[in-house]
Design an enzyme around this catalytic site. Structure first.
Site, PDB file in Angstrom:
ATOM      1  N   LYS A 280       0.834  -1.202   0.000  1.00 17.81           N
ATOM      2  CA  LYS A 280       0.000   0.000   0.000  1.00 17.81           C
ATOM      3  C   LYS A 280       0.870   1.255   0.000  1.00 17.81           C
ATOM      4  O   LYS A 280       2.019   1.210   0.441  1.00 17.81           O
ATOM      5  CB  LYS A 280      -0.867   0.017   1.264  1.00 17.81           C
ATOM      6  CG  LYS A 280      -2.021  -0.951   1.246  1.00 17.81           C
ATOM      7  CD  LYS A 280      -2.891  -0.760   2.476  1.00 17.81           C
ATOM      8  CE  LYS A 280      -4.057  -1.729   2.468  1.00 17.81           C
ATOM      9  NZ  LYS A 280      -5.005  -1.521   1.373  1.00 17.81           N
ATOM     10  N   ARG A 354     -10.548 -11.232   1.342  1.00 14.92           N
ATOM     11  CA  ARG A 354     -11.375 -12.267   0.712  1.00 14.92           C
ATOM     12  C   ARG A 354     -10.664 -13.617   0.746  1.00 14.92           C
ATOM     13  O   ARG A 354     -11.305 -14.657   0.701  1.00 14.92           O
ATOM     14  CB  ARG A 354     -11.755 -11.826  -0.703  1.00 14.92           C
ATOM     15  CG  ARG A 354     -10.597 -11.618  -1.625  1.00 14.92           C
ATOM     16  CD  ARG A 354     -10.974 -10.781  -2.858  1.00 14.92           C
ATOM     17  NE  ARG A 354     -11.066  -9.351  -2.545  1.00 14.92           N
ATOM     18  CZ  ARG A 354     -11.347  -8.405  -3.435  1.00 14.92           C
ATOM     19  NH1 ARG A 354     -11.601  -8.741  -4.681  1.00 14.92           N
ATOM     20  NH2 ARG A 354     -11.409  -7.137  -3.085  1.00 14.92           N
TER      21      ARG A 354
HETATM   22  N1  BES Z   1      -8.264  -3.557   4.035  1.00 15.90           N
HETATM   23  C1  BES Z   1      -8.348  -3.146   2.689  1.00 15.90           C
HETATM   24  C2  BES Z   1      -9.607  -2.345   2.396  1.00 15.90           C
HETATM   25  C3  BES Z   1      -9.653  -0.943   2.942  1.00 15.90           C
HETATM   26  C4  BES Z   1      -9.152   0.107   2.196  1.00 15.90           C
HETATM   27  C5  BES Z   1     -10.261  -0.674   4.138  1.00 15.90           C
HETATM   28  C6  BES Z   1      -9.241   1.394   2.680  1.00 15.90           C
HETATM   29  C7  BES Z   1     -10.354   0.605   4.614  1.00 15.90           C
HETATM   30  C8  BES Z   1      -9.845   1.653   3.877  1.00 15.90           C
HETATM   31  C9  BES Z   1      -8.354  -4.349   1.757  1.00 15.90           C
HETATM   32  O1  BES Z   1      -7.593  -5.415   2.184  1.00 15.90           O
HETATM   33  C10 BES Z   1      -7.793  -3.898   0.462  1.00 15.90           C
HETATM   34  O2  BES Z   1      -6.642  -3.569   0.433  1.00 15.90           O
HETATM   35  N2  BES Z   1      -8.623  -3.899  -0.583  1.00 15.90           N
HETATM   36  C11 BES Z   1      -8.210  -3.504  -1.881  1.00 15.90           C
HETATM   37  C12 BES Z   1      -8.710  -4.533  -2.844  1.00 15.90           C
HETATM   38  C13 BES Z   1      -8.130  -4.422  -4.234  1.00 15.90           C
HETATM   39  C14 BES Z   1      -6.643  -4.720  -4.211  1.00 15.90           C
HETATM   40  C15 BES Z   1      -8.849  -5.391  -5.132  1.00 15.90           C
HETATM   41  C16 BES Z   1      -8.806  -2.132  -2.188  1.00 15.90           C
HETATM   42  O3  BES Z   1      -9.961  -1.887  -1.836  1.00 15.90           O
HETATM   43  O4  BES Z   1      -8.095  -1.310  -2.760  1.00 15.90           O
HETATM   44 MN    MN Z   2      -5.583  -5.263   1.621  1.00 17.81          MN
END
Ligand code: BES
Ligand code: MN
Ligand code: ZN
Length: 499
Positions: A280, A354
């Site tokens: 991230k 997921r």
């Molecule tokens: N934990 C995150 C989702 C999230 C993002 C929660 C921002 C709260 C604030 C999750 O694991 C994630 O990183 N999701 C990705 C999925 C994508 C890579 C398909 C996302 O939402 O960007």
């Molecule tokens: Mn994630």
């Protein structure tokens, strides 16, 4: 803070402060407020006539009683328009009162009436529950890491009910509200903890300790046990972490309900989500300590369900894992095989929620559940779609979806349904494996739910994407402070009470 119930006349109740209320547009107060007004020689009537207090929702006025009644102060709290008051307005009014008095240096013990159970005609038990919830939720603080404590000076709130006939209902409502609010505090505590303190083993240990206190059965599977069961999709996420993953199982099975089909609650418990190799961006990464908010909600809900001894079998599970980049970490393009034998291709190691839920959803099939509800901080997209107002609801079962929508309205923890058309599966079809863990941006919310559905085993199922709800950068009303919200607990208790 303690909360109690007594029968009596609040105008005669001795304490640092008594809380009474006023509807908007009322010039001559009745009921308990009227009795207090009379005892104070019309001070409340004069305050209204002056225009300084109108009864607007969430407004307050503090009066000093000059020994005319046993209480030292009277806090008036506005309830807004009588026709519009519901249990959520009552919760908010009680929260506003608690918050106001917490800031009033001289108040330690106070008393309140049950707002809304008089002329507004709300159900007494429900209004009483709301008073207890609002009061306790408002005084939450996560200050354990500050050496100088900003102590909340309040030590007790006594709910005073005049009518002997209503006392049992008030007591039951307050008990229910208290159990729920304390459980929300548990969830807020867990979500607030920093990731160096709350890693998977610690999260599971705290849940077990709670389970022992409440009388829930608890089991924790470590990585060796999970490997033996073939939970390799979950374990892939843990590969880059020095902290061992844990699979937590809590069970509430009251006497006579041991063999019924359980309601299963399943939480995403990523104690920190760096994104893994699909790292991230840095600036907002600290927020990912709340990526165990689904597990936190499940643990809090199980606490309340156990304390209330709901007459139903409920099982809570949580997949507790840390998602880190490392030489041993799983990678994009890896293909993993989970508990059911189904294969998944990794497109992004940041779509890890997921993955851990895939094996959790496979695992819970053994319970022959009547329904499974998973809660997960799954996507950033849900916040783009819904802001911080409602969580996302995805389901393949209309009755369960309707039960969740009803629980959402009743608890005030709102949800909004998203589509689950079969066409959304197209996006997660993989050239190499049976599914892939990211379907791209277009329709990404529904395709994330389709990925989860792929790992369910025939039972009625719903997925709640609560990524937008577990944390707030500002206070969302007096009962929801800045920081961890505890979202999901009230909703799940309501659901478990109704189905
Ligand atoms: N934990 C995150 C989702 C999230 C993002 C929660 C921002 C709260 C604030 C999750 O694991 C994630 O990183 N999701 C990705 C999925 C994508 C890579 C398909 C996302 O939402 O960007
Ligand atoms: Mn994630
Ligand atoms: Zn995540």
């Amino acid at each position: 803070m303690e909360i109690r119930v007594v029968q009596g006349n609040i105008a005669q109740f001795e304490s640092d402060c008594i809380v009474v209320n006023l509807f908007e547009g009322v010039s001559a107060p009745g009921g308990a407020t009227g009795a207090v007004d009379q005892a104070l020689g019309g001070a409340i009537t004069r305050l209204i006539a002056s225009g300084d207090f109108t009864g607007k929702a969430e407004s307050t006025a503090l009066l000093y009683t000059d020994d005319k009644i046993p209480a030292a102060r009277v806090l008036l709290v506005g309830l807004g328009q009588a026709e519009k008051l519901d249990r959520h307005g009552v919760r908010r009014a009680a929260a506003v009162a608690a918050k106001t008095l917490a800031k009033t240096g001289g108040v330690e013990n106070y008393a309140t009436i049950v707002h809304g159970a008089g002329i507004a005609g709300l159900d007494t038990a429900q209004a009483s529950q709301s008073v207890a919830e609002g009061t306790l939720l408002a005084v939450y603080q996560a200050t354990q890491y500050k050496r100088e404590q900003k102590a909340v000076g309040l030590s007790s709130c006594t709910v005073v009910e005049f009518s002997q006939d209503k006392l049992d209902e008030v007591t039951a409502g307050v008990k229910r509200g208290e159990a729920i609010a304390r459980a929300v505090h548990t969830t807020r505590d867990l979500v607030s903890e920093p990731p160096n303190v709350l890693f998977p083993v610690e999260l599971a240990a705290r849940a077990r300790q709670m389970a022992e206190e409440v009388g829930l059965k608890s089991t924790v599977l470590g990585e060796a046990a999970m490997r033996e069961m073939g939970m390799n999709i979950l374990l892939a996420v843990s590969k880059g972490s020095a902290n061992e993953a844990q699979f937590l199982i809590l069970e509430h099975a009251p006497a006579g309900h041991e063999d019924e089909q359980p309601l299963v609650l399943a939480g995403k418990g990523i104690t920190f989500d760096t994104g893994g190799i699909s790292l991230k961006a840095g600036a907002e990464m600290w927020r990912m300590k709340n990526d165990m908010g689904g597990a936190g909600a499940v643990i809090g809900a199980m606490e309340a369900i156990g304390r209330l001894n709901l007459p139903r079998r409920v099982i809570g599970v949580a997949a507790c894992v840390e998602n880190m980049p490392d030489g041993l970490a799983f990678r994009p393009a890896d293909i993993v095989t989970g508990m059911t034998g189904k294969t998944a291709e990794i497109i992004s190691t940041d779509a890890e929620g997921r993955l851990v839920l895939a094996d959790a959803l496979a695992y819970v099939a053994r319970f022959n559940p009547s329904a499974v509800v998973d809660l997960a901080t799954l996507t950033g997209a849900v916040g783009i779609a819904l802001g911080k107002v409602r969580g996302g609801l995805f389901s393949n079962n209309e009755a369960l979806q309707n039960a969740l929508l009803a629980a959402s309205e009743a608890s005030g923890e709102k949800l909004w349904p998203f589509p689950m058309d079969e066409e959304y599966v197209e996006a997660i079809k993989s050239d190499m494996a049976e599914v892939k863990n990211s379907g791209g941006r277009g329709g990404g919310l529904s395709s994330s739910a389709k990925f989860l559905e792929h790992f369910t085993e025939g039972y009625p199922w719903a997925h709640l994407d609560i990524a937008n709800m577990v944390w707030s950068d500002m206070e969302k009303g007096a009962e929801i402070p800045k920081g961890a919200t505890g979202y999901g607990v009230r909703l799940l208790v309501e659901l478990a009470s109704a189905i």
